[in-house]
Design a protein around this motif. Structure first.
Motif: not given
Ligand code: SAH
Length: 565
Positions: A116-120
């Motif tokens: 979720d944090l790095i969205d990938g």
């Protein structure tokens, strides 16, 4: 296996309370990450045992015929971790018993949060795992699931050796590089040779305890295991850092203040809530622009994770909402069956072939019968002695019957000319006016029965009781670090409770489109019996209110009938 000690204190409790509340861990664990494959779908021990002989050794059949694992045995926990990694991720690992043995679902939660944090989730990304442990679990999961590159650091020789081997034997050396680092520094040392690369994130499960006393005092995951110092010094570094996790994470923060944009996100898991505020304060003081946190509710003890970034363009996932906390604090709905009714119901249950002598057993049998008729999936789950617990999953609302609907339609027709006046009143005055066996009813309206369609049986009010105890239990069973494992321990596929229901969905795992999940407890209150319903999840709470009312009315009707027979 001084395992998970640092942030795993409840594991022990979970072990101790195992028979009491573990079976629903996964099902109830709302705070598992939504993408966590074990959320609502605990592993099937019986299946795993049939497939993996080395796991089978640790699986026993309990008195009710369920496959269970003794989580007090480090060997069993290790076997489960290795088996799950093999079965669900195709990973083969070896871990020594005297080092931290990770539990897979908790690690997955953190991996998903990093996603979720790095969205990938699927793009090639680069991360650092500070203190990778013997298992090297984060890099192995991140690399095999998402193709992430990892720099995995470790100070402990034994951990380093195992981690290196685990990477090699899974043919992940192209993605994961394990490095030995000195104790005193964290990120700086690990990165000093690579000046160019920008990493997307770092993650860390920091050593937890400040000192051995703290460790000895609170950690007793395996009571028979001597404290780590007497096992070896490696075990000590694994769970202890000077100043505990607070200082450890502060050191990472200070490294991050120098490295700044060399990493897009810095993150750490925390074993104590009290670490969160001072660390956030530290980040605020240092002017770090982006900060967020999350919580992984693991039963009574929770975990927190903190993340910060020096980039302005990162997407910052919101912290867990307060609403969920409020929901968790909700008390159960309950109704009381007085002693005389209990006696009658026992007779009734006996006539239906219930052989159990215990009155609660009789009531549970009748509840089960009603649920089966309603095609509500139900499954007995471990609970306190002298109680019965059922985990309910409803695929649709079957407790508002055609007859009631027709009656309701008729009523509406009759009322039509004055509908404009009475619509509001109708909504607030269900046909439950009388309540012979009424509990305290001064509770918020949304906790009470508001269903006009519920059978119009007198005495049908369902109330929200001061059932803190069970709410606490509900939270306890909602997960722990051995989180899913105990949960799965007793849960094979959910029993199909009727032919019809088995066609619809045979297990809570496959029950993807349910309207309601709740935990129903049958317990004693002096000579009366109390039925409590605890909200787990579903479309809306009214459904549980209605079902609760329905069950109560059905039981009371049965009493009334047998009285006139
Ligand atoms: N990541 C693993 C292990 C966590 S335990 C898991 O989640 O299961 C913490 C680990 O950090 C231990 O293996 C310990 O040896 C290691 N460690 C302690 N201090 C460290 C440091 N300064 N740098 C890197 N690793 C460290």
């Amino acid at each position: 296996m001084f395992s998970e000690a640092r942030n795993d204190l409840t594991s022990m409790r979970i072990c101790t309370n195992y028979s009491r509340n573990l079976a629903v861990v996964m099902s109830l664990n709302k705070s598992m990450h939504p993408r966590n494959r074990y959320k609502d779908k605990p592993p099937d021990f019986a299946y795993l045992a049939s497939k993996y002989p080395e796991f089978q050794e640790h699986v026993h059949t309990n008195l009710s015929g369920r496959a269970v694992v003794n989580f007090k045995e480090p060997e069993a926990v290790r076997a489960l971790t290795c088996t799950l990694l093999k079965e669900d991720f195709g990973l083969s690992i070896e871990i020594p018993l005297e080092r931290l043995i990770p539990t897979v679902p908790l690690r997955l939660n953190y991996i998903h949060w990093v996603e979720d944090l790095i969205d990938g989730q699927k793009q090639p990304r680069r991360g650092i795992d500070i203190g990778t442990g013997a298992s090297c679990i984060y890099p192995l999961l991140g690399a095999s699931m998402n193709g992430w590159f990892f720099l995995a650091t470790e100070v402990d020789d034994i951990c380093f050796d195992y981690a290196t081997r685990n990477v090699e034997q899974n043919h992940l050396s192209d993605l994961v590089k394990v490095v030995k680092v000195p104790q005193k520094t964290l990120l700086m040392d690990a990165l000093k040779e690579e000046t160019e690369i920008v990493y997307d994130f770092c993650m860390c499960n920091p050593p937890f305890f400040a000192n051995q006393l703290e460790a000895k005092g609170v950690n007793s995951r395996n009571a028979r295991r001597p404290p780590p110092s007497s096992v070896n010094t490696g075990g000590v570094t694994e769970i202890m850092a000077e100043g505990g996790e607070l200082e450890f994470v502060k050191r990472i923060i200070h490294d991050s203040l120098q490295l700044k944009k060399r990493l897009r996100w810095y993150s750490c898991m925390l074993g104590k809530k009290c670490s969160l505020a001072p660390l956030k304060e530290e980040l605020r003081k240092q002017g770090v622009p982006k900060v967020t946190h999350t919580e992984f509710c693991q039963g009574r003890t929770m975990r927190w994770a903190l993340a910060w970034s020096f980039y302005d363009d990162v997407i910052v996932p919101s912290p867990p909402s307060k609403k969920r906390k409020l929901d968790r604090a909700r008390k159960p709905l309950s109704f009381t069956l007085p002693h005389v009714a209990v006696k009658e119901l026992q007779v009734k249950a006996r006539a239906l072939g219930c052989t159990g002598r215990h009155p609660l057993e009789a009531i549970t049998t009748l509840v089960e019968k009603t649920l089966t008729e309603l095609r509500v999936l139900h499954k007995r789950v471990p609970c306190r002695e002298q109680e019965q617990s059922l985990l309910l999953t409803a695929m649709e609302n079957t407790w508002i019957h055609g007859r009631q609907k027709r009656r309701e339609q008729m009523r509406q027709l009759r009322e039509l000319p004055r509908a404009h006046q009475s619509a509001a009143a109708a909504a607030t005055t269900p046909s439950l006016a009388q309540n012979k066996h009424q509990d305290a009813t001064q509770e918020p309206a949304d906790q009470q029965v508001t269903d006009n369609n519920a059978p119009s049986v007198e005495g049908a009010e369902v109330t929200n009781t001061a059932g803190d105890v069970d709410q606490e239990r509900l939270e306890k069973v909602a997960g722990d670090d051995v989180e899913m494992t105990p949960g799965c321990s007793t849960t094979g596929p959910m029993d199909a409770t009727s032919e019809t229901s088995s066609k619809r969905a045979t297990s809570p795992g496959s029950a993807e489109h349910f309207v309601l999940k709740c935990l129903l407890n049958v317990l004693h209150e002096e000579s009366d019996a109390v039925i409590e319903m605890n909200w787990v999840e579903g479309e809306n709470k009214d459904l549980m209110n209605q079902l609760c009312t329905f069950l109560r009315n059905t039981l009371l009707k049965a009493v009334a009938k047998s009285g006139t027979e």
